[in-house]
Write a protein that holds these residues in place. Structure first.
Motif, PDB file in Angstrom:
ATOM      1  N   GLU A 154       0.202  -0.814  -0.236  1.00 35.97           N
ATOM      2  CA  GLU A 154      -0.313   0.174  -0.158  1.00 35.97           C
ATOM      3  C   GLU A 154       0.884   1.185  -0.282  1.00 35.97           C
ATOM      4  O   GLU A 154       1.586   1.323   1.347  1.00 35.97           O
ATOM      5  CB  GLU A 154      -1.431   0.009   1.526  1.00 35.97           C
ATOM      6  CG  GLU A 154      -2.277   1.058   1.405  1.00 35.97           C
ATOM      7  CD  GLU A 154      -2.605   1.105   2.496  1.00 35.97           C
ATOM      8  OE1 GLU A 154      -4.024   1.422   2.125  1.00 35.97           O
ATOM      9  OE2 GLU A 154      -2.073   0.305   3.608  1.00 35.97           O
ATOM     10  N   LYS A 155       0.741   1.851  -1.301  1.00 40.87           N
ATOM     11  CA  LYS A 155       1.854   3.113  -1.332  1.00 40.87           C
ATOM     12  C   LYS A 155       1.080   4.337   0.272  1.00 40.87           C
ATOM     13  O   LYS A 155       2.605   4.596   0.006  1.00 40.87           O
ATOM     14  CB  LYS A 155       1.584   3.664  -2.360  1.00 40.87           C
ATOM     15  CG  LYS A 155       1.966   2.235  -3.772  1.00 40.87           C
ATOM     16  CD  LYS A 155       1.041   2.759  -5.345  1.00 40.87           C
ATOM     17  CE  LYS A 155       1.170   1.909  -5.849  1.00 40.87           C
ATOM     18  NZ  LYS A 155       0.850   2.784  -6.968  1.00 40.87           N
ATOM     19  N   ASP A 156       0.664   4.266   0.050  1.00 38.57           N
ATOM     20  CA  ASP A 156       0.155   5.839   0.704  1.00 38.57           C
ATOM     21  C   ASP A 156       0.929   5.387   2.299  1.00 38.57           C
ATOM     22  O   ASP A 156       1.395   6.601   2.730  1.00 38.57           O
ATOM     23  CB  ASP A 156      -1.400   5.794   0.567  1.00 38.57           C
ATOM     24  CG  ASP A 156      -1.693   6.864  -0.396  1.00 38.57           C
ATOM     25  OD1 ASP A 156      -1.118   7.373  -1.536  1.00 38.57           O
ATOM     26  OD2 ASP A 156      -2.679   6.962  -0.527  1.00 38.57           O
ATOM     27  N   THR A 157       0.195   4.640   2.748  1.00 33.97           N
ATOM     28  CA  THR A 157       0.788   4.037   4.015  1.00 33.97           C
ATOM     29  C   THR A 157       2.244   3.603   4.374  1.00 33.97           C
ATOM     30  O   THR A 157       2.214   2.929   5.525  1.00 33.97           O
ATOM     31  CB  THR A 157      -0.359   2.527   5.161  1.00 33.97           C
ATOM     32  OG1 THR A 157      -0.493   1.844   3.605  1.00 33.97           O
ATOM     33  CG2 THR A 157      -1.541   3.787   4.478  1.00 33.97           C
ATOM     34  N   LYS A 158       2.543   3.086   3.321  1.00 34.02           N
ATOM     35  CA  LYS A 158       3.741   2.526   3.021  1.00 34.02           C
ATOM     36  C   LYS A 158       3.360   0.918   3.962  1.00 34.02           C
ATOM     37  O   LYS A 158       4.743   0.429   4.822  1.00 34.02           O
ATOM     38  CB  LYS A 158       5.209   3.238   3.434  1.00 34.02           C
ATOM     39  CG  LYS A 158       5.380   4.073   2.892  1.00 34.02           C
ATOM     40  CD  LYS A 158       6.730   4.834   3.418  1.00 34.02           C
ATOM     41  CE  LYS A 158       7.322   5.909   1.938  1.00 34.02           C
ATOM     42  NZ  LYS A 158       8.277   7.210   3.261  1.00 34.02           N
ATOM     43  N   THR A 159       2.768   0.198   3.991  1.00 35.50           N
ATOM     44  CA  THR A 159       2.510  -1.199   4.701  1.00 35.50           C
ATOM     45  C   THR A 159       2.727  -2.027   3.904  1.00 35.50           C
ATOM     46  O   THR A 159       1.721  -2.267   2.429  1.00 35.50           O
ATOM     47  CB  THR A 159       1.006  -1.018   4.701  1.00 35.50           C
ATOM     48  OG1 THR A 159       0.907   0.033   5.978  1.00 35.50           O
ATOM     49  CG2 THR A 159       1.188  -2.390   5.444  1.00 35.50           C
ATOM     50  N   CYS A 160       3.185  -3.209   3.830  1.00 40.50           N
ATOM     51  CA  CYS A 160       3.835  -4.055   3.038  1.00 40.50           C
ATOM     52  C   CYS A 160       3.039  -5.657   3.711  1.00 40.50           C
ATOM     53  O   CYS A 160       3.165  -6.048   4.731  1.00 40.50           O
ATOM     54  CB  CYS A 160       5.021  -4.508   3.019  1.00 40.50           C
ATOM     55  SG  CYS A 160       5.482  -6.153   1.649  1.00 40.50           S
ATOM     56  N   TYR A 161       1.614  -6.235   2.755  1.00 38.38           N
ATOM     57  CA  TYR A 161       1.167  -7.340   2.936  1.00 38.38           C
ATOM     58  C   TYR A 161       1.363  -8.572   3.113  1.00 38.38           C
ATOM     59  O   TYR A 161       1.745  -8.806   1.692  1.00 38.38           O
ATOM     60  CB  TYR A 161      -0.196  -7.055   2.835  1.00 38.38           C
ATOM     61  CG  TYR A 161      -1.057  -5.530   3.370  1.00 38.38           C
ATOM     62  CD1 TYR A 161      -1.158  -5.557   4.459  1.00 38.38           C
ATOM     63  CD2 TYR A 161      -1.142  -4.439   2.464  1.00 38.38           C
ATOM     64  CE1 TYR A 161      -2.207  -4.586   5.397  1.00 38.38           C
ATOM     65  CE2 TYR A 161      -2.136  -3.126   3.105  1.00 38.38           C
ATOM     66  CZ  TYR A 161      -2.190  -3.605   4.481  1.00 38.38           C
ATOM     67  OH  TYR A 161      -3.438  -2.419   4.933  1.00 38.38           O
ATOM     68  N   ILE A 162       1.816  -9.286   3.851  1.00 35.50           N
ATOM     69  CA  ILE A 162       2.381 -10.810   3.561  1.00 35.50           C
ATOM     70  C   ILE A 162       1.543 -11.498   3.193  1.00 35.50           C
ATOM     71  O   ILE A 162       0.688 -11.877   4.200  1.00 35.50           O
ATOM     72  CB  ILE A 162       3.359 -10.706   4.522  1.00 35.50           C
ATOM     73  CG1 ILE A 162       4.675 -10.514   4.312  1.00 35.50           C
ATOM     74  CG2 ILE A 162       3.931 -12.947   4.303  1.00 35.50           C
ATOM     75  CD1 ILE A 162       5.164 -10.286   3.582  1.00 35.50           C
ATOM     76  N   HIS A 163       1.387 -12.059   2.299  1.00 32.04           N
ATOM     77  CA  HIS A 163       0.218 -13.639   2.338  1.00 32.04           C
ATOM     78  C   HIS A 163       0.804 -15.218   1.595  1.00 32.04           C
ATOM     79  O   HIS A 163       1.725 -14.537   0.781  1.00 32.04           O
ATOM     80  CB  HIS A 163      -0.459 -13.068   0.434  1.00 32.04           C
ATOM     81  CG  HIS A 163      -0.791 -11.846   0.195  1.00 32.04           C
ATOM     82  ND1 HIS A 163      -1.482 -10.977   1.140  1.00 32.04           N
ATOM     83  CD2 HIS A 163      -0.826 -10.065  -0.648  1.00 32.04           C
ATOM     84  CE1 HIS A 163      -1.826 -10.169   0.801  1.00 32.04           C
ATOM     85  NE2 HIS A 163      -1.640  -9.792  -0.460  1.00 32.04           N
ATOM     86  N   HIS A 164       0.125 -15.675   1.912  1.00 33.66           N
ATOM     87  CA  HIS A 164       0.812 -17.128   1.850  1.00 33.66           C
ATOM     88  C   HIS A 164      -0.101 -17.878   0.206  1.00 33.66           C
ATOM     89  O   HIS A 164      -0.012 -19.003   0.618  1.00 33.66           O
ATOM     90  CB  HIS A 164       0.336 -18.013   2.979  1.00 33.66           C
ATOM     91  CG  HIS A 164       0.809 -17.540   4.663  1.00 33.66           C
ATOM     92  ND1 HIS A 164       0.597 -18.137   5.359  1.00 33.66           N
ATOM     93  CD2 HIS A 164       1.801 -15.849   4.875  1.00 33.66           C
ATOM     94  CE1 HIS A 164       1.657 -18.078   6.373  1.00 33.66           C
ATOM     95  NE2 HIS A 164       2.170 -16.999   6.092  1.00 33.66           N
ATOM     96  N   VAL A 165      -0.553 -17.429  -0.100  1.00 38.39           N
ATOM     97  CA  VAL A 165      -1.285 -17.641  -1.347  1.00 38.39           C
ATOM     98  C   VAL A 165      -0.686 -17.369  -2.857  1.00 38.39           C
ATOM     99  O   VAL A 165      -0.586 -15.849  -2.790  1.00 38.39           O
ATOM    100  CB  VAL A 165      -3.126 -17.345  -1.627  1.00 38.39           C
ATOM    101  CG1 VAL A 165      -3.631 -18.487  -0.337  1.00 38.39           C
ATOM    102  CG2 VAL A 165      -2.921 -15.986  -1.282  1.00 38.39           C
ATOM    103  N   THR A 166      -1.059 -17.728  -3.814  1.00 42.32           N
ATOM    104  CA  THR A 166      -0.690 -16.898  -5.468  1.00 42.32           C
ATOM    105  C   THR A 166      -1.764 -16.047  -5.938  1.00 42.32           C
ATOM    106  O   THR A 166      -3.087 -16.422  -5.147  1.00 42.32           O
ATOM    107  CB  THR A 166       0.387 -17.689  -6.159  1.00 42.32           C
ATOM    108  OG1 THR A 166      -0.627 -18.909  -6.719  1.00 42.32           O
ATOM    109  CG2 THR A 166       1.042 -18.048  -5.850  1.00 42.32           C
ATOM    110  N   PHE A 167      -1.689 -16.035  -6.822  1.00 44.83           N
ATOM    111  CA  PHE A 167      -2.883 -14.718  -7.475  1.00 44.83           C
ATOM    112  C   PHE A 167      -3.926 -16.368  -7.866  1.00 44.83           C
ATOM    113  O   PHE A 167      -5.272 -15.647  -8.048  1.00 44.83           O
ATOM    114  CB  PHE A 167      -2.395 -14.244  -8.335  1.00 44.83           C
ATOM    115  CG  PHE A 167      -1.647 -13.195  -8.347  1.00 44.83           C
ATOM    116  CD1 PHE A 167      -1.321 -12.423  -7.203  1.00 44.83           C
ATOM    117  CD2 PHE A 167      -1.212 -12.723  -9.552  1.00 44.83           C
ATOM    118  CE1 PHE A 167      -0.711 -10.830  -7.256  1.00 44.83           C
ATOM    119  CE2 PHE A 167      -0.207 -10.945  -9.495  1.00 44.83           C
ATOM    120  CZ  PHE A 167       0.279 -11.012  -8.582  1.00 44.83           C
ATOM    121  N   THR A 168      -3.564 -17.128  -8.539  1.00 42.86           N
ATOM    122  CA  THR A 168      -4.388 -18.305  -8.405  1.00 42.86           C
ATOM    123  C   THR A 168      -4.547 -19.393  -7.427  1.00 42.86           C
ATOM    124  O   THR A 168      -5.454 -20.439  -8.024  1.00 42.86           O
ATOM    125  CB  THR A 168      -3.159 -19.007  -9.732  1.00 42.86           C
ATOM    126  OG1 THR A 168      -2.136 -19.377  -9.748  1.00 42.86           O
ATOM    127  CG2 THR A 168      -3.768 -18.265 -11.606  1.00 42.86           C
TER     128      THR A 168
END
Length: 303
Positions: A68-82
């Motif tokens: 998230e660019k505005d808040t400089k927050t990185c969200y870690i996901h345990h899944v891929t796009f598919t």
């Protein structure tokens, strides 16, 4: 405006994170947010998308990240796009990328959509075309294997034209988000997207007779039986419509009236596959399945 960039990282980087680092090669940076099961498992403040991506590389559980660019927050996901049940939202406030592991399918390089009236093989060979560059909120689901979805076209990635250091290619068929058929090929040493598509290169498949297969081979090519528009075609025997045997094929066009009824039936393209694990006659509706989505994944040798 859609942000698309390809970045390459070939070093082991730990970033002081107590995880086993992974060596990862190529990414897409997209204005996408992932939501649903397995997403946003961790939040980290990061000064930029590159650092966010490096955190993911250093985390064995991470398969994708959204920044998230505005808040400089990185969200870690345990899944891929598919991954199953994941939703993709087109959102310019975010940048996202995938970091698939060695046991994942890899990066989506091509997605064929059934019954859209345009040839999948023509899209596959449309060199230079990159659908990542024109993603919108209406076409974002072309990055998934969902069906039905808002995707009403074939999806082609730039990865098909940048064929370097590819170790595996997986051809997959989906119905209602369920994997119903696949063939994985060894792509090591190939220099072009079509070279891996040969029966002797098969590593694994739902058609178990294909693994270590040493029987007759009539056609194993992406071009297939061109005058009948049977593309991505694996066949041990061709003679006539009553005798032709196949493991799977993309039936791209009704085209030639001299071809079989199953070639000419329905709205094209149609994605036919064996439901038995053995080669079947596509005219046998009890043993032949027809998928909604045909997707091709590639894995890089350095993953």
């Amino acid at each position: 405006m859609l942000f698309v960039e390809h970045i390459t990282i070939i070093l082991f980087i730990s970033l002081n994170v107590m995880c086993t680092p992974r060596k990862v090669q190529i990414f897409d940076l997209l204005n996408v947010l992932l939501t649903g099961p397995g997403t946003k498992k961790e939040e980290i403040k990061a000064d930029g998308m590159l650092r966010c991506t490096l955190f993911c590389i250093s985390n064995d559980q991470c398969r994708s990240v959204s920044y998230e660019k505005d808040t400089k927050t990185c969200y870690i996901h345990h899944v891929t796009f598919t991954s199953p049940d994941v939703d993709l939202e087109f959102d310019s406030k975010y940048m996202s990328t995938e970091v698939p592991g060695t046991n994942d399918d890899g990066f989506l390089a091509f997605r064929g959509t059934a019954h859209v009236g345009s040839n999948a093989y023509d899209s596959w060979n449309n060199t230079g075309h990159n659908d990542l560059a024109t993603l919108t909120s209406d076409t974002i689901e072309c990055l998934t294997v969902k069906f039905p979805s808002s995707c009403n076209k074939h999806f082609r990635s730039w990865r098909l034209d940048d064929w370097n250091n590819i170790s595996k290619v997986k051809f997959t068929f989906y119905n209602n988000y369920q994997l119903v058929f696949y063939v994985t090929f060894n792509a090591t040493g190939t220099n072009h997207r079509d070279e891996a598509f040969q029966i002797p290169r098969i590593l694994d498949s739902t058609a178990k007779e294909l693994v270590g297969y040493n029987g007759p081979i009539q056609i194993d090519s992406t071009k297939g039986l061109s005058y009948c528009f049977r593309r991505f075609y694996l066949s041990p025997f061709l003679l006539n419509c009553e005798s032709d045997l196949s493991w799977f094929a993309v039936l791209d066009d009704a085209g030639n009236p001299e071809c079989c009824l199953f070639d000419r039936t329905g709205t094209h393209p149609r994605f036919a596959y064996t439901k038995t694990g053995n080669a079947v006659k596509f005219g046998d509706i009890d043993r032949t399945g027809f998928a909604q989505v045909f997707a091709v994944f590639i894995t890089y040798g350095s993953n």
